[in-house]
Design an enzyme around this catalytic site. Structure first.
Site, PDB file in Angstrom:
ATOM      1  N   ASP A 135      -4.018 -10.880   2.878  1.00 45.08           N
ATOM      2  CA  ASP A 135      -3.995  -9.793   1.904  1.00 45.08           C
ATOM      3  C   ASP A 135      -5.382  -9.684   1.275  1.00 45.08           C
ATOM      4  O   ASP A 135      -5.953 -10.698   0.881  1.00 45.08           O
ATOM      5  CB  ASP A 135      -2.950 -10.142   0.829  1.00 45.08           C
ATOM      6  CG  ASP A 135      -2.195  -8.931   0.336  1.00 45.08           C
ATOM      7  OD1 ASP A 135      -2.863  -7.960  -0.076  1.00 45.08           O
ATOM      8  OD2 ASP A 135      -0.949  -8.955   0.338  1.00 45.08           O
ATOM      9  N   ASP A 237      -4.834  -4.141  -0.224  1.00 47.63           N
ATOM     10  CA  ASP A 237      -3.968  -3.880  -1.371  1.00 47.63           C
ATOM     11  C   ASP A 237      -4.431  -2.663  -2.180  1.00 47.63           C
ATOM     12  O   ASP A 237      -5.635  -2.467  -2.390  1.00 47.63           O
ATOM     13  CB  ASP A 237      -4.025  -5.135  -2.269  1.00 47.63           C
ATOM     14  CG  ASP A 237      -3.092  -5.067  -3.461  1.00 47.63           C
ATOM     15  OD1 ASP A 237      -1.880  -5.015  -3.251  1.00 47.63           O
ATOM     16  OD2 ASP A 237      -3.590  -5.051  -4.606  1.00 47.63           O
ATOM     17  N   GLU A 301      -2.208  -0.413   2.313  1.00 51.26           N
ATOM     18  CA  GLU A 301      -1.053  -0.200   1.440  1.00 51.26           C
ATOM     19  C   GLU A 301      -1.153   1.229   0.913  1.00 51.26           C
ATOM     20  O   GLU A 301      -1.696   1.493  -0.148  1.00 51.26           O
ATOM     21  CB  GLU A 301      -1.007  -1.188   0.274  1.00 51.26           C
ATOM     22  CG  GLU A 301       0.342  -1.124  -0.432  1.00 51.26           C
ATOM     23  CD  GLU A 301       0.326  -1.590  -1.894  1.00 51.26           C
ATOM     24  OE1 GLU A 301       1.405  -1.722  -2.468  1.00 51.26           O
ATOM     25  OE2 GLU A 301      -0.753  -1.779  -2.467  1.00 51.26           O
ATOM     26  N   HIS A 363       7.840  -7.048  -1.001  1.00 54.36           N
ATOM     27  CA  HIS A 363       7.863  -7.837  -2.240  1.00 54.36           C
ATOM     28  C   HIS A 363       7.781  -6.975  -3.497  1.00 54.36           C
ATOM     29  O   HIS A 363       7.731  -7.514  -4.598  1.00 54.36           O
ATOM     30  CB  HIS A 363       6.706  -8.842  -2.227  1.00 54.36           C
ATOM     31  CG  HIS A 363       5.366  -8.184  -2.252  1.00 54.36           C
ATOM     32  ND1 HIS A 363       4.827  -7.520  -1.165  1.00 54.36           N
ATOM     33  CD2 HIS A 363       4.458  -8.046  -3.242  1.00 54.36           C
ATOM     34  CE1 HIS A 363       3.656  -7.018  -1.493  1.00 54.36           C
ATOM     35  NE2 HIS A 363       3.396  -7.321  -2.738  1.00 54.36           N
ATOM     36  N   ASP A 364       7.727  -5.661  -3.333  1.00 49.46           N
ATOM     37  CA  ASP A 364       7.636  -4.776  -4.493  1.00 49.46           C
ATOM     38  C   ASP A 364       8.887  -3.937  -4.716  1.00 49.46           C
ATOM     39  O   ASP A 364       8.976  -3.218  -5.711  1.00 49.46           O
ATOM     40  CB  ASP A 364       6.438  -3.823  -4.331  1.00 49.46           C
ATOM     41  CG  ASP A 364       5.104  -4.547  -4.451  1.00 49.46           C
ATOM     42  OD1 ASP A 364       5.023  -5.520  -5.230  1.00 49.46           O
ATOM     43  OD2 ASP A 364       4.148  -4.147  -3.761  1.00 49.46           O
TER      44      ASP A 364
HETATM   45  C1  GLC Z   1       0.187  -3.976  -4.698  1.00 48.63           C
HETATM   46  C2  GLC Z   1       1.007  -5.219  -4.450  1.00 48.63           C
HETATM   47  C3  GLC Z   1       1.725  -5.574  -5.715  1.00 48.63           C
HETATM   48  C4  GLC Z   1       0.702  -5.847  -6.788  1.00 48.63           C
HETATM   49  C5  GLC Z   1      -0.266  -4.653  -6.950  1.00 48.63           C
HETATM   50  C6  GLC Z   1      -1.463  -5.037  -7.748  1.00 48.63           C
HETATM   51  O1  GLC Z   1       0.973  -2.885  -4.984  1.00 48.63           O
HETATM   52  O2  GLC Z   1       1.879  -5.027  -3.373  1.00 48.63           O
HETATM   53  O3  GLC Z   1       2.572  -6.664  -5.552  1.00 48.63           O
HETATM   54  O4  GLC Z   1       1.340  -6.096  -8.009  1.00 48.63           O
HETATM   55  O5  GLC Z   1      -0.747  -4.205  -5.721  1.00 48.63           O
HETATM   56  O6  GLC Z   1      -2.328  -5.849  -7.020  1.00 48.63           O
END
Ligand code: GLC
Ligand code: CA
Length: 582
Positions: A135, A237, A301, A363-364
């Site tokens: 990541d 990310d 993402e 995970h979100d």
């Molecule tokens: C992305 C991640 C999330 C995180 C956010 C800030 O959306 O998937 O889990 O809180 O970025 O880094």
């Protein structure tokens, strides 16, 4: 040839498990998986598996998963048929956002292990033909990162401009109305230098200033650091938040309030997301990855506002992300054949043959098992969803525990909430802990996840029945179905390389054809609690009059049926192959 991995293994067996491989940098990329066909890049045929590291497997007894825990479970993943893992952040971090607040980009948090553990993980994964994606958190750092400590120390510090600092608005208060994705203002006042810094997420996650070439150079070097160590690519990310409007134009509000707040209106992130500058930067990120050869992968993402905008993330000349995430299935709230058919069709129109990354859980967001389950046929539905992800024309991303039907287990008391966003807006929002509970390995204490007294999040009650040890013994389990479905995908040219054609408009059954000249498959997913049937239109279906069942979540394969009438049990998911010449 796999010299690096073999060498590492020899060293390891000689020295116990603490030695890193002699030279991870020399580690060549692994050979294509035996299942992969032709000249397509490896990731086009790969099955991906997201590992939320804190919750996968704990080897040092502190209640938190670690890198060695992933290494210990590589054989499990190989057997499952996983080609690539994406590991959520394991870098040193105060863990405010559980690793998405990085305080050192070129190291491992002691909670998760050491760099030597990481090198060993890469070598061991590659030895099993499993690629490793890490990541890359580039939009922001932790407020404890030395860059930010320097930046906030004085207005004339050389790194002041590495972050986004502004004076208070005339008359005081934040520079403008921009809200943070995690609530409240995106600006935090810093008394030492009497300016505000900008953070799209928590205040402990200050945004980097991507207009500063030194920031870009530093982050590119971070990428090279990990690419040299052998990572096969990055999941990047929060990329939509990279640049902000330099004029600080205010964002428009929506009429509705943020759930859990009596004062904050939902804001349309018009000027602090999706800036055109982002897309230029994506190409530059790709060129860094490309320095290490065409096999290294960039996954984004990506949260496009409209599905049509997904196309932009590939780059005008396919020179940005090879694999932008497609969250349209993950955001689908109900099991609904028409909705899935439409979302997939829209995707097909937009990507025009490019691979898209499909996911149903991460995970979100809430897990698909309970989001799309009906409470009565959940395991059957979980198999249906697995089969859909593995048979659509796209790259499937599974989330750990999806293969055993883990449920979202949301905290019921405020005192138990770990994710700050869930504490802030309790009880309307309860945070993301529910989808991050420990992996359920066995029916024993703590689901076999840790020997600690208490894991960092509680073990869901479903661990008693839904765990790897129990389900691997049960030929009818989701887990065994998952393995069978992956095997079918790997051995099927139509699933790996075939085109996609929706069949019919049935409100209950999502049916489609995948085909190459040598193979035609029908995938039929009954998304209803009623028995249903598929009647193939001989004009659209070109697989012949007779079909052979290859896999189903209800009956045994092998059966032959007529294309004129294919009956399906409630929530049945099946793949049929057209019998040539029939
Ligand atoms: C992305 C991640 C999330 C995180 C956010 C800030 O959306 O998937 O889990 O809180 O970025 O880094
Ligand atoms: Ca930003």
């Amino acid at each position: 040839m796999f010299t690096g991995g073999v060498l590492a293994e020899l060293l390891l067996s000689a020295a116990g498990c603490t030695m890193p491989p002699a030279s991870p940098h020399a580690d060549p990329p692994p050979p294509a998986h035996p299942g992969a066909a032709g000249d397509a890049p490896w990731w086009k045929h790969a099955v991906f598996y997201e590992i939320y590291i804190r919750s996968f497997y704990d080897t040092n007894g502190d209640g938190i998963g670690d890198l060695n825990g992933i290494t210990a479970k590589l054989d499990y993943l190989a057997e499952l048929g996983i080609d690539a893992i994406w590991i959520t952040p394991f870098y040193p971090s105060p863990q405010v956002d559980f690793g998405y607040d990085v305080s050192d980009y070129e190291n491992v948090d002691p909670e998760f292990g050491t760099l030597a553990d990481f090198d060993r993980l890469i070598a061991e994964a590659h030895r099993r033909h499993i690629r490793v994606i890490t990541d890359l958190v580039i939009n922001h750092t932790s407020d404890q990162h030395p860059w930010f400590r320097a930046s906030r120390s004085s207005r004339d510090n050389p790194q002041r401009d590495w972050y986004v600092w502004h004076d208070p608005a005339p008359g005081g208060g934040p520079p403008n109305n921009w809200a943070s994705a995690f609530g409240s203002s995106a600006w935090t006042y810093d008394a030492t230098t009497r300016q505000y810094y900008y953070h799209f997420f928590y205040p402990q996650q200050p945004d980097l200033n991507w207009r500063n070439p030194q920031v870009e150079r530093a982050m590119f070097d971070v990428m090279r650091f990990w690419l040299r160590r052998g990572v096969d690519g990055f999941r990047v990310d929060a990329i939509d938040a990279l640049f902000e409007d330099p004029e600080l134009r205010p964002n428009p509000y929506e009429a509705r309030l943020r759930p859990g707040s009596a004062t904050e209106h939902v804001q349309h992130f018009k000027y602090n997301k999706y800036r055109p500058e982002n897309f230029e930067e994506f190409r530059r990120l790709r060129s860094v990855v490309a320095e290490f050869g065409p096999e290294r992968l960039l996954i984004g993402e990506t949260y496009p506002r409209r599905i049509g905008e997904l196309r932009k993330y590939y780059g005008e000349h396919d020179d940005a992300f090879q694999l932008p995430f497609n969250f349209y299935l993950l955001r689908q709230p109900r099991l609904d054949a028409t909705a899935f058919r439409n979302k997939v069709q829209q995707t097909e129109w937009v990507v025009r043959g490019r691979p898209t990354a499909y996911a149903l859980s991460n995970h979100d967001d809430r897990r698909a098992y309970d989001r799309l389950g009906d409470g009565l046929h959940d395991d059957r539905i979980a198999k249906l969803l697995t089969l859909m992800l593995l048979t659509l024309r796209g790259v499937p991303f599974f989330y750990y525990g999806e293969e055993i039907g883990m449920t979202t287990t949301t905290p019921e008391r405020l005192a138990d909430v770990r994710d700050p966003i869930g504490r802030r807006y309790w009880p309307a929002q309860r945070g993301r802990d529910g989808e991050r509970t420990p992996m359920q390995w066995t029916a024993a204490r703590n689901a076999g996840f840790t020997t600690a007294q208490r894991p960092w999040l509680p073990i869901p009650p479903s661990a008693a029945t839904h765990n790897v040890a129990t389900m691997s013994q049960d030929p009818r389990s989701i887990l065994r179905f998952f393995e069978d479905a992956v095997r079918l995908r790997r051995s099927s040219a139509a699933l790996l390389d075939g085109d996609y054609r929706p069949l019919g408009e049935d409100p209950h059954v999502f049916a489609y054809q995948r085909s190459v000249p040598t193979q035609t498959l029908l995938i039929a997913l009954n998304m209803s609690r009623w028995p249903s049937a598929v009647r193939l239109d001989p004009i659209k279906w070109d697989g012949g009059a007779e079909l052979e069942l290859k896999i189903s979540n209800v009956r045994l394969p092998g059966q032959r049926v007529s294309a004129a009438w294919i009956s399906l049990a409630p929530y049945e998911a099946a793949v049929f192959e057209g019998v040539r010449g029939s």
